[in-house]
Design a protein around this motif. Structure first.
Motif, PDB file in Angstrom:
ATOM      1  N   ALA A  55       0.833  -1.209   0.000  1.00 16.16           N
ATOM      2  CA  ALA A  55       0.000   0.000   0.000  1.00 16.16           C
ATOM      3  C   ALA A  55       0.866   1.257   0.000  1.00 16.16           C
ATOM      4  O   ALA A  55       0.577   2.225  -0.714  1.00 16.16           O
ATOM      5  CB  ALA A  55      -0.946  -0.015   1.202  1.00 16.16           C
ATOM      6  N   ARG A  56       1.932   1.253   0.796  1.00 20.52           N
ATOM      7  CA  ARG A  56       2.822   2.421   0.829  1.00 20.52           C
ATOM      8  C   ARG A  56       3.488   2.627  -0.530  1.00 20.52           C
ATOM      9  O   ARG A  56       3.640   3.765  -0.996  1.00 20.52           O
ATOM     10  CB  ARG A  56       3.896   2.236   1.907  1.00 20.52           C
ATOM     11  CG  ARG A  56       3.384   2.335   3.334  1.00 20.52           C
ATOM     12  CD  ARG A  56       4.536   2.512   4.321  1.00 20.52           C
ATOM     13  NE  ARG A  56       5.507   1.425   4.214  1.00 20.52           N
ATOM     14  CZ  ARG A  56       5.445   0.296   4.920  1.00 20.52           C
ATOM     15  NH1 ARG A  56       4.441   0.103   5.768  1.00 20.52           N
ATOM     16  NH2 ARG A  56       6.371  -0.640   4.792  1.00 20.52           N
TER      17      ARG A  56
ATOM     18  N   GLU B 271       8.997   4.133  -1.796  1.00 21.23           N
ATOM     19  CA  GLU B 271       8.806   2.911  -1.003  1.00 21.23           C
ATOM     20  C   GLU B 271       8.883   1.644  -1.858  1.00 21.23           C
ATOM     21  O   GLU B 271       8.880   0.535  -1.310  1.00 21.23           O
ATOM     22  CB  GLU B 271       7.446   2.954  -0.301  1.00 21.23           C
ATOM     23  CG  GLU B 271       7.315   4.048   0.748  1.00 21.23           C
ATOM     24  CD  GLU B 271       8.130   3.739   1.994  1.00 21.23           C
ATOM     25  OE1 GLU B 271       8.402   2.548   2.256  1.00 21.23           O
ATOM     26  OE2 GLU B 271       8.509   4.689   2.711  1.00 21.23           O
ATOM     27  N   ARG B 272       8.990   1.813  -3.170  1.00 25.47           N
ATOM     28  CA  ARG B 272       8.902   0.655  -4.042  1.00 25.47           C
ATOM     29  C   ARG B 272      10.189  -0.170  -4.115  1.00 25.47           C
ATOM     30  O   ARG B 272      10.217  -1.217  -4.737  1.00 25.47           O
ATOM     31  CB  ARG B 272       8.485   1.105  -5.450  1.00 25.47           C
ATOM     32  CG  ARG B 272       7.079   1.675  -5.456  1.00 25.47           C
ATOM     33  CD  ARG B 272       6.675   2.261  -6.793  1.00 25.47           C
ATOM     34  NE  ARG B 272       5.396   2.959  -6.671  1.00 25.47           N
ATOM     35  CZ  ARG B 272       4.823   3.673  -7.629  1.00 25.47           C
ATOM     36  NH1 ARG B 272       5.435   3.792  -8.811  1.00 25.47           N
ATOM     37  NH2 ARG B 272       3.667   4.258  -7.428  1.00 25.47           N
TER      38      ARG B 272
ATOM     39  N   ARG C 265       7.761  -5.405  -3.440  1.00 27.64           N
ATOM     40  CA  ARG C 265       8.003  -6.180  -4.648  1.00 27.64           C
ATOM     41  C   ARG C 265       7.469  -7.609  -4.499  1.00 27.64           C
ATOM     42  O   ARG C 265       6.911  -8.176  -5.439  1.00 27.64           O
ATOM     43  CB  ARG C 265       9.492  -6.195  -4.972  1.00 27.64           C
ATOM     44  CG  ARG C 265      10.025  -4.843  -5.439  1.00 27.64           C
ATOM     45  CD  ARG C 265      11.509  -4.897  -5.705  1.00 27.64           C
ATOM     46  NE  ARG C 265      12.259  -5.040  -4.461  1.00 27.64           N
ATOM     47  CZ  ARG C 265      13.548  -5.344  -4.399  1.00 27.64           C
ATOM     48  NH1 ARG C 265      14.217  -5.563  -5.518  1.00 27.64           N
ATOM     49  NH2 ARG C 265      14.155  -5.436  -3.239  1.00 27.64           N
ATOM     50  N   PHE C 266       7.636  -8.169  -3.302  1.00 19.31           N
ATOM     51  CA  PHE C 266       7.181  -9.541  -3.079  1.00 19.31           C
ATOM     52  C   PHE C 266       5.668  -9.660  -3.259  1.00 19.31           C
ATOM     53  O   PHE C 266       5.172 -10.664  -3.796  1.00 19.31           O
ATOM     54  CB  PHE C 266       7.583 -10.000  -1.673  1.00 19.31           C
ATOM     55  CG  PHE C 266       7.239 -11.435  -1.383  1.00 19.31           C
ATOM     56  CD1 PHE C 266       8.030 -12.455  -1.893  1.00 19.31           C
ATOM     57  CD2 PHE C 266       6.131 -11.765  -0.618  1.00 19.31           C
ATOM     58  CE1 PHE C 266       7.713 -13.786  -1.635  1.00 19.31           C
ATOM     59  CE2 PHE C 266       5.814 -13.085  -0.361  1.00 19.31           C
ATOM     60  CZ  PHE C 266       6.608 -14.102  -0.868  1.00 19.31           C
ATOM     61  N   ALA C 267       4.918  -8.648  -2.831  1.00 16.79           N
ATOM     62  CA  ALA C 267       3.464  -8.668  -2.999  1.00 16.79           C
ATOM     63  C   ALA C 267       3.096  -8.793  -4.479  1.00 16.79           C
ATOM     64  O   ALA C 267       2.204  -9.570  -4.852  1.00 16.79           O
ATOM     65  CB  ALA C 267       2.843  -7.413  -2.400  1.00 16.79           C
ATOM     66  N   TRP C 268       3.784  -8.042  -5.333  1.00 16.51           N
ATOM     67  CA  TRP C 268       3.517  -8.132  -6.769  1.00 16.51           C
ATOM     68  C   TRP C 268       3.980  -9.473  -7.330  1.00 16.51           C
ATOM     69  O   TRP C 268       3.350 -10.040  -8.218  1.00 16.51           O
ATOM     70  CB  TRP C 268       4.214  -6.987  -7.508  1.00 16.51           C
ATOM     71  CG  TRP C 268       3.468  -5.691  -7.424  1.00 16.51           C
ATOM     72  CD1 TRP C 268       3.859  -4.541  -6.809  1.00 16.51           C
ATOM     73  CD2 TRP C 268       2.177  -5.415  -7.998  1.00 16.51           C
ATOM     74  NE1 TRP C 268       2.903  -3.575  -6.948  1.00 16.51           N
ATOM     75  CE2 TRP C 268       1.864  -4.068  -7.679  1.00 16.51           C
ATOM     76  CE3 TRP C 268       1.263  -6.167  -8.735  1.00 16.51           C
ATOM     77  CZ2 TRP C 268       0.674  -3.482  -8.073  1.00 16.51           C
ATOM     78  CZ3 TRP C 268       0.073  -5.573  -9.133  1.00 16.51           C
ATOM     79  CH2 TRP C 268      -0.213  -4.236  -8.795  1.00 16.51           C
ATOM     80  N   TRP C 269       5.075  -9.995  -6.811  1.00 18.26           N
ATOM     81  CA  TRP C 269       5.581 -11.276  -7.306  1.00 18.26           C
ATOM     82  C   TRP C 269       4.574 -12.403  -7.060  1.00 18.26           C
ATOM     83  O   TRP C 269       4.418 -13.285  -7.895  1.00 18.26           O
ATOM     84  CB  TRP C 269       6.913 -11.612  -6.646  1.00 18.26           C
ATOM     85  CG  TRP C 269       8.007 -10.649  -6.953  1.00 18.26           C
ATOM     86  CD1 TRP C 269       8.008  -9.694  -7.939  1.00 18.26           C
ATOM     87  CD2 TRP C 269       9.251 -10.513  -6.265  1.00 18.26           C
ATOM     88  NE1 TRP C 269       9.175  -8.975  -7.908  1.00 18.26           N
ATOM     89  CE2 TRP C 269       9.959  -9.454  -6.900  1.00 18.26           C
ATOM     90  CE3 TRP C 269       9.840 -11.159  -5.179  1.00 18.26           C
ATOM     91  CZ2 TRP C 269      11.228  -9.059  -6.471  1.00 18.26           C
ATOM     92  CZ3 TRP C 269      11.095 -10.769  -4.757  1.00 18.26           C
ATOM     93  CH2 TRP C 269      11.783  -9.736  -5.401  1.00 18.26           C
TER      94      TRP C 269
END
Length: 278
Positions: free
Chosen positions: A77-78, A85-86, A92-96
């Motif tokens: 979210a951040r 924050e990216r 990154r793990f959330a997108w992975w």
């Protein structure tokens, strides 16, 4: 078929809870137990029931890893709001996890007739148990176990997530077994491999359960058995997760390899003698 009874649902929920996250194939064990109880393993209601009670096991993961999941979602979210924050690994793990889930979703939709048809055979389960054991033994033996969870990359997530397809097409191979073996071949240590398997399984298994819910309710699996099986699955899976993480921190996967081979050989014997029908 007649509706799955509450007693049968409790047994199947316990089997699901014990085996979903152990690398021994929950689908394979469910099919074996269903066969022993005289439940047709390729019936739409049975397949739907098996998918729905997985949600109980997934709920156990969500509860057990709630702090980790909250941290990852907060970082995601951040990152959506602030480009600075990216860089964070959790963002990154959330997108992975999202990207790594796409292959199994696409294959699951495309191959649904095969998954619910010839690939549901107990012969396939037996062969996959044995072949998957060889893969697991090789991965645990050759992997260097030198990379931790913070060392994972998009490539790792995609390869490990994609390996779930093996379990989807060949019940008995084991989703956990396929993902953990792939992670070990990528030199992750056993705890990191196990945790990655948990996180990557959440969207795939939750989606499968929700997708099958209508069919399960509409073709013979009643609401009460589904609720009973899912609840038992949750309780047993929570205990299984805690035990597995402690086990892999100190032991190899050899015990699972031996167990899988024994179950596969026993299943072939039961099928070959006609004691169990495929």
């Amino acid at each position: 078929m007649s509706a799955i009874s509450i007693g049968q649902a409790v047994v199947l929920g316990a089997v699901e809870g014990v085996t979903e996250f152990l690398p021994v194939s929950s689908t394979g064990h469910l099919k074996i137990v269903e066969g022993l109880m005289g439940i047709p393993v390729d019936d739409d209601a049975v397949i739907g029931f098996s998918a729905v009670i997985q949600v109980g096991a997934i709920a156990a993961v969500l509860v057990y890893f709630s702090k980790d999941i909250a941290r990852i979602l907060a970082a995601w979210a951040r990152g959506l709001r602030d480009p600075q924050e990216r860089y964070h690994h959790d963002y990154r793990f959330a997108w992975w996890v999202v990207f790594a889930t796409a292959p199994i979703v696409l294959v699951g939709l495309a191959a649904k007739p095969l998954i619910k048809g010839p690939l549901a055979s107990l012969w396939v389960v037996a062969g996959s148990l044995i072949v998957g054991s060889g893969v697991m033994w090789w991965a645990d033996r050759t992997g260097r176990h030198k990379r931790g969870e913070d060392d994972t990359s998009l490539k790792d997530a995609m390869l490990v997530g994609g390996s779930q397809i093996l379990a989807l097409l060949f019940p008995g191979f084991s989703r956990s077994g396929a993902t953990m073996s792939t992670a070990l071949l990528l030199d992750l240590d056993r705890v990191a491999a196990t945790r990655l398997s948990f996180f990557l399984g959440i969207p795939a298994l939750t989606g499968a359960g929700l997708y099958e819910l209508k069919d399960a309710l509409g073709t013979g699996a009643g609401a009460a058995p589904l609720a009973a099986g899912t609840l038992v699955s949750f309780v047993v899976a929570y205990a299984s997760i805690a035990w597995l993480l402690r086990f892999v921190a100190k032991h190899s996967f050899n015990a699972f390899v031996v167990y899988r081979i024994a179950v596969g050989v026993l299943l072939l014997g039961l099928l070959g003698t006609g004691a169990l029908h495929s």
